[in-house]
Design an enzyme around this catalytic site. Structure first.
Site, PDB file in Angstrom:
ATOM      1  N   SER A   1      -3.812  14.498   5.916  1.00 35.17           N
ATOM      2  CA  SER A   1      -4.571  13.919   4.811  1.00 35.17           C
ATOM      3  C   SER A   1      -6.036  13.767   5.182  1.00 35.17           C
ATOM      4  O   SER A   1      -6.380  13.430   6.313  1.00 35.17           O
ATOM      5  CB  SER A   1      -3.991  12.549   4.449  1.00 35.17           C
ATOM      6  OG  SER A   1      -4.835  11.869   3.541  1.00 35.17           O
TER       7      SER A   1
ATOM      8  N   ASP B   1       6.465  17.278  -5.394  1.00 32.17           N
ATOM      9  CA  ASP B   1       6.692  16.008  -4.731  1.00 32.17           C
ATOM     10  C   ASP B   1       6.746  14.905  -5.782  1.00 32.17           C
ATOM     11  O   ASP B   1       6.532  15.162  -6.967  1.00 32.17           O
ATOM     12  CB  ASP B   1       5.673  15.736  -3.621  1.00 32.17           C
ATOM     13  CG  ASP B   1       4.410  14.999  -4.045  1.00 32.17           C
ATOM     14  OD1 ASP B   1       4.218  14.727  -5.252  1.00 32.17           O
ATOM     15  OD2 ASP B   1       3.611  14.682  -3.167  1.00 32.17           O
ATOM     16  N   SER B   2       7.096  13.717  -5.350  1.00 34.66           N
ATOM     17  CA  SER B   2       7.208  12.515  -6.181  1.00 34.66           C
ATOM     18  C   SER B   2       8.653  12.217  -6.556  1.00 34.66           C
ATOM     19  O   SER B   2       9.189  12.779  -7.520  1.00 34.66           O
ATOM     20  CB  SER B   2       6.340  12.582  -7.443  1.00 34.66           C
ATOM     21  OG  SER B   2       4.967  12.649  -7.116  1.00 34.66           O
TER      22      SER B   2
ATOM     23  N   GLN C   1      -4.944  18.541   3.433  1.00 32.99           N
ATOM     24  CA  GLN C   1      -5.141  18.019   2.078  1.00 32.99           C
ATOM     25  C   GLN C   1      -6.555  17.491   1.935  1.00 32.99           C
ATOM     26  O   GLN C   1      -7.021  16.715   2.769  1.00 32.99           O
ATOM     27  CB  GLN C   1      -4.124  16.911   1.782  1.00 32.99           C
ATOM     28  CG  GLN C   1      -4.329  16.209   0.457  1.00 32.99           C
ATOM     29  CD  GLN C   1      -5.176  14.950   0.582  1.00 32.99           C
ATOM     30  OE1 GLN C   1      -5.371  14.417   1.668  1.00 32.99           O
ATOM     31  NE2 GLN C   1      -5.706  14.472  -0.530  1.00 32.99           N
TER      32      GLN C   1
ATOM     33  N   HIS D   1       1.521  11.712  -7.756  1.00 28.97           N
ATOM     34  CA  HIS D   1       1.091  10.859  -6.643  1.00 28.97           C
ATOM     35  C   HIS D   1       2.112   9.755  -6.384  1.00 28.97           C
ATOM     36  O   HIS D   1       1.768   8.626  -6.027  1.00 28.97           O
ATOM     37  CB  HIS D   1      -0.290  10.251  -6.922  1.00 28.97           C
ATOM     38  CG  HIS D   1      -1.164  10.139  -5.705  1.00 28.97           C
ATOM     39  ND1 HIS D   1      -2.032  11.123  -5.324  1.00 28.97           N
ATOM     40  CD2 HIS D   1      -1.293   9.172  -4.778  1.00 28.97           C
ATOM     41  CE1 HIS D   1      -2.682  10.769  -4.240  1.00 28.97           C
ATOM     42  NE2 HIS D   1      -2.235   9.578  -3.865  1.00 28.97           N
TER      43      HIS D   1
ATOM     44  N   TYR E   1       0.823  -1.209   0.000  1.00 26.17           N
ATOM     45  CA  TYR E   1       0.000   0.000   0.000  1.00 26.17           C
ATOM     46  C   TYR E   1       0.857   1.260   0.000  1.00 26.17           C
ATOM     47  O   TYR E   1       0.552   2.239  -0.689  1.00 26.17           O
ATOM     48  CB  TYR E   1      -0.944   0.011   1.205  1.00 26.17           C
ATOM     49  CG  TYR E   1      -1.887   1.181   1.173  1.00 26.17           C
ATOM     50  CD1 TYR E   1      -3.015   1.155   0.351  1.00 26.17           C
ATOM     51  CD2 TYR E   1      -1.638   2.318   1.908  1.00 26.17           C
ATOM     52  CE1 TYR E   1      -3.872   2.246   0.281  1.00 26.17           C
ATOM     53  CE2 TYR E   1      -2.492   3.412   1.847  1.00 26.17           C
ATOM     54  CZ  TYR E   1      -3.602   3.367   1.035  1.00 26.17           C
ATOM     55  OH  TYR E   1      -4.438   4.454   0.952  1.00 26.17           O
TER      56      TYR E   1
ATOM     57  N   LYS F   1      -2.873  19.956  -6.288  1.00 25.79           N
ATOM     58  CA  LYS F   1      -1.829  18.921  -6.309  1.00 25.79           C
ATOM     59  C   LYS F   1      -2.116  17.898  -7.405  1.00 25.79           C
ATOM     60  O   LYS F   1      -3.244  17.434  -7.544  1.00 25.79           O
ATOM     61  CB  LYS F   1      -1.751  18.225  -4.951  1.00 25.79           C
ATOM     62  CG  LYS F   1      -0.664  17.176  -4.815  1.00 25.79           C
ATOM     63  CD  LYS F   1      -0.611  16.675  -3.364  1.00 25.79           C
ATOM     64  CE  LYS F   1       0.476  15.637  -3.170  1.00 25.79           C
ATOM     65  NZ  LYS F   1       0.080  14.328  -3.742  1.00 25.79           N
TER      66      LYS F   1
ATOM     67  N   THR G   1      -6.043  17.515  -3.796  1.00 24.71           N
ATOM     68  CA  THR G   1      -5.488  16.485  -4.670  1.00 24.71           C
ATOM     69  C   THR G   1      -6.440  16.230  -5.833  1.00 24.71           C
ATOM     70  O   THR G   1      -7.587  15.830  -5.636  1.00 24.71           O
ATOM     71  CB  THR G   1      -5.245  15.180  -3.883  1.00 24.71           C
ATOM     72  OG1 THR G   1      -4.263  15.435  -2.875  1.00 24.71           O
ATOM     73  CG2 THR G   1      -4.736  14.081  -4.796  1.00 24.71           C
TER      74      THR G   1
ATOM     75  N   ARG H   1      14.383  11.583  -2.621  1.00 27.24           N
ATOM     76  CA  ARG H   1      14.926  10.612  -1.673  1.00 27.24           C
ATOM     77  C   ARG H   1      16.210  11.087  -1.006  1.00 27.24           C
ATOM     78  O   ARG H   1      16.811  10.337  -0.228  1.00 27.24           O
ATOM     79  CB  ARG H   1      15.205   9.272  -2.384  1.00 27.24           C
ATOM     80  CG  ARG H   1      13.968   8.567  -2.944  1.00 27.24           C
ATOM     81  CD  ARG H   1      13.039   8.111  -1.841  1.00 27.24           C
ATOM     82  NE  ARG H   1      11.865   7.403  -2.356  1.00 27.24           N
ATOM     83  CZ  ARG H   1      10.720   7.992  -2.684  1.00 27.24           C
ATOM     84  NH1 ARG H   1      10.598   9.314  -2.569  1.00 27.24           N
ATOM     85  NH2 ARG H   1       9.701   7.270  -3.119  1.00 27.24           N
TER      86      ARG H   1
ATOM     87  N   ARG I   1       1.617   6.430  -8.229  1.00 23.26           N
ATOM     88  CA  ARG I   1       0.614   5.480  -7.759  1.00 23.26           C
ATOM     89  C   ARG I   1      -0.684   5.507  -8.570  1.00 23.26           C
ATOM     90  O   ARG I   1      -1.570   4.699  -8.327  1.00 23.26           O
ATOM     91  CB  ARG I   1       0.270   5.765  -6.293  1.00 23.26           C
ATOM     92  CG  ARG I   1       1.369   5.370  -5.340  1.00 23.26           C
ATOM     93  CD  ARG I   1       1.141   5.934  -3.937  1.00 23.26           C
ATOM     94  NE  ARG I   1      -0.139   5.589  -3.344  1.00 23.26           N
ATOM     95  CZ  ARG I   1      -0.424   4.406  -2.795  1.00 23.26           C
ATOM     96  NH1 ARG I   1       0.470   3.450  -2.808  1.00 23.26           N
ATOM     97  NH2 ARG I   1      -1.604   4.193  -2.244  1.00 23.26           N
TER      98      ARG I   1
ATOM     99  N   TYR J   1      -9.252  15.336  -0.315  1.00 25.04           N
ATOM    100  CA  TYR J   1      -9.819  14.530  -1.385  1.00 25.04           C
ATOM    101  C   TYR J   1     -11.251  15.030  -1.531  1.00 25.04           C
ATOM    102  O   TYR J   1     -12.086  14.814  -0.647  1.00 25.04           O
ATOM    103  CB  TYR J   1      -9.794  13.044  -1.034  1.00 25.04           C
ATOM    104  CG  TYR J   1      -8.436  12.408  -1.142  1.00 25.04           C
ATOM    105  CD1 TYR J   1      -7.756  12.378  -2.349  1.00 25.04           C
ATOM    106  CD2 TYR J   1      -7.833  11.817  -0.026  1.00 25.04           C
ATOM    107  CE1 TYR J   1      -6.502  11.789  -2.456  1.00 25.04           C
ATOM    108  CE2 TYR J   1      -6.584  11.223  -0.125  1.00 25.04           C
ATOM    109  CZ  TYR J   1      -5.928  11.206  -1.347  1.00 25.04           C
ATOM    110  OH  TYR J   1      -4.695  10.625  -1.444  1.00 25.04           O
TER     111      TYR J   1
END
Length: 398
Positions: free
Chosen positions: A138, A325-326, A160, A294, A56, A270, A188, A329, A297, A162
């Site tokens: 979120s 973002d995305s 954020q 995302h 996930y 976003k 988003t 690292r 994803r 949805y």
């Protein structure tokens, strides 16, 4: 013994974390509990947690080609160090939406954090608050937004959304977020429906079906008003009600006025990857965009986020705040993104790996490693502040 360092105040030099680690090793024989190379965290995470949560969090759409493209797009850019510049004093601070932050960084919205650690979002929020880094709550958090806000205290935090089908639930979410001290709204756009995610499908794992990641909905008065029975009496019906309203693929640009009507702070969209979409966001009176896919994803075979960034910055960088973002690292990745024109970075999976592996201390470690490396990369390439980074600081490897 493992190292569990004390977090610095936001005014401290982030690069001092390296000296702290070396000193702990010299004086006590301590070593960090987690790797300082953040690219190693996913492997540890994958070994220590069950397949469901691992898929996930770490999985991607389809064959995960877009997640790979995110890394490839960043790796194509190479930093060109410059010498004999005075970098004795550095300042990583940045202003976003009228707030001075210790660095151009925020923690990205990541839902369902209880699947990786029982302390979930409050632990991440506490770590972010201690470091002065904004935490983004979120809509799909495991913990109600008010409890996350309590954990964050007086620290800067964003919300954020949805965007649900139910107008009253959407309004209620926005009102609750504002009342609990969230200052900016990130909407988003790229998840109007869930993408094809084989790692989740192969495990038949979707936390929402078990009522995980639904805390904001199940505690919401407008949501509960649509239930025939209280959530505790019929949790299956509550989950079904949630699934029926989670997102709305019929939304269009004409609907953005609703957000401005019900939110009086900064609004960011976003999931923006095309310059024309960025222009439409600016024309609609939005305050910013987040260049993001995302984390790979949602759409397999899509453009890497860093490949999309220059076009978006060129289109609207003078009109909107562009965040990214995305795929980030490392501190070097962060330097590249800032050089390409992003005003700030949203860090996602790495901090969740840190949470999974060591709770709040793990999140603290990840953020400090990222910013320490960012500061050192900045200085060693001849720059004193993020604003000094420009496209001329980079070359394309291909």
């Amino acid at each position: 013994m493992p190292l569990t360092p004390k977090s610095p105040g936001p005014e401290a030099s982030w690069s001092a974390y390296a000296n702290e680690i070396y000193a702990a090793g010299l004086l006590r024989g301590d070593v960090p509990r987690l790797p300082t190379d953040l690219t190693r965290l996913e492997e540890l995470f994958s070994r220590r947690l069950p397949a469901g949560p691992v898929g996930y969090v770490a999985g991607g759409a389809g064959d995960a080609s877009t997640a790979r493209a995110n890394r490839e797009a960043l790796d194509r850019w190479r930093i060109v160090p410059r010498m004999l510049r005075d970098v004795a004093e550095r300042d990583l601070s940045a202003e976003l939406f009228g707030v001075r932050l210790p660095a151009p960084l925020a923690l990205a919205p990541v839902g369902v954090q209880s699947v990786v650690h029982p302390d979930a979002e409050p632990a991440s929020a506490r770590a972010a608050a201690a470091l002065g880094v904004p935490f983004t709550t979120s809509s799909a958090s495991s913990t109600p937004m008010e409890e996350i806000a309590k954990a964050a205290g007086d620290a800067e935090r964003w919300f954020q959304l949805y965007w649900p089908k139910d107008r009253e639930v959407a309004v209620s979410f926005l009102q609750r977020a504002r009342a609990s001290g969230h200052s900016a709204l990130i909407v988003t756009l790229d998840t109007a429906m869930l993408g094809w995610r084989p790692r989740d499908l192969d495990q038949a794992c979707l936390p929402f079906l078990h009522g995980v990641g639904t805390a904001n909905y199940f505690t919401d008065p407008a949501f509960r008003a649509g239930l025939a029975k209280p959530v505790a009496e019929d949790p299956v019906a509550a989950v079904q009600h949630f699934l029926g309203m989670f997102a709305d693929p019929s939304r269009t640009w004409d609907d953005l006025g609703f957000l401005r009507e019900h939110w009086d702070g900064p609004i960011l969209l976003k999931g923006i990857q095309h310059p024309d979409d960025a222009r439409r966001a600016a024309d609609a009176g939005m305050d910013g965009v987040v260049v993001s896919n995302h984390g790979g994803r949602q759409v397999a075979g899509a453009i890497g986020a860093a490949a999309a960034l220059p076009g978006v910055v060129s289109a609207v960088g003078d009109r909107l705040t562009v965040l990214f973002d995305s795929g980030v690292r490392s501190g070097a990745d962060m330097a590249k993104v800032i050089a390409l024109g992003a005003r700030g970075v949203l860090l996602g999976r790495p901090y969740v790996y840190g949470l999974a592996l060591d709770g709040q201390a793990g999140v603290d470690h990840v953020v400090r490693c990222l910013l320490a490396e960012f500061e050192l990369t900045l200085a060693l390439s001849g720059h004193r502040a993020p604003a000094d980074l420009t496209p001329d600081s980079l070359v394309r490897a291909d």
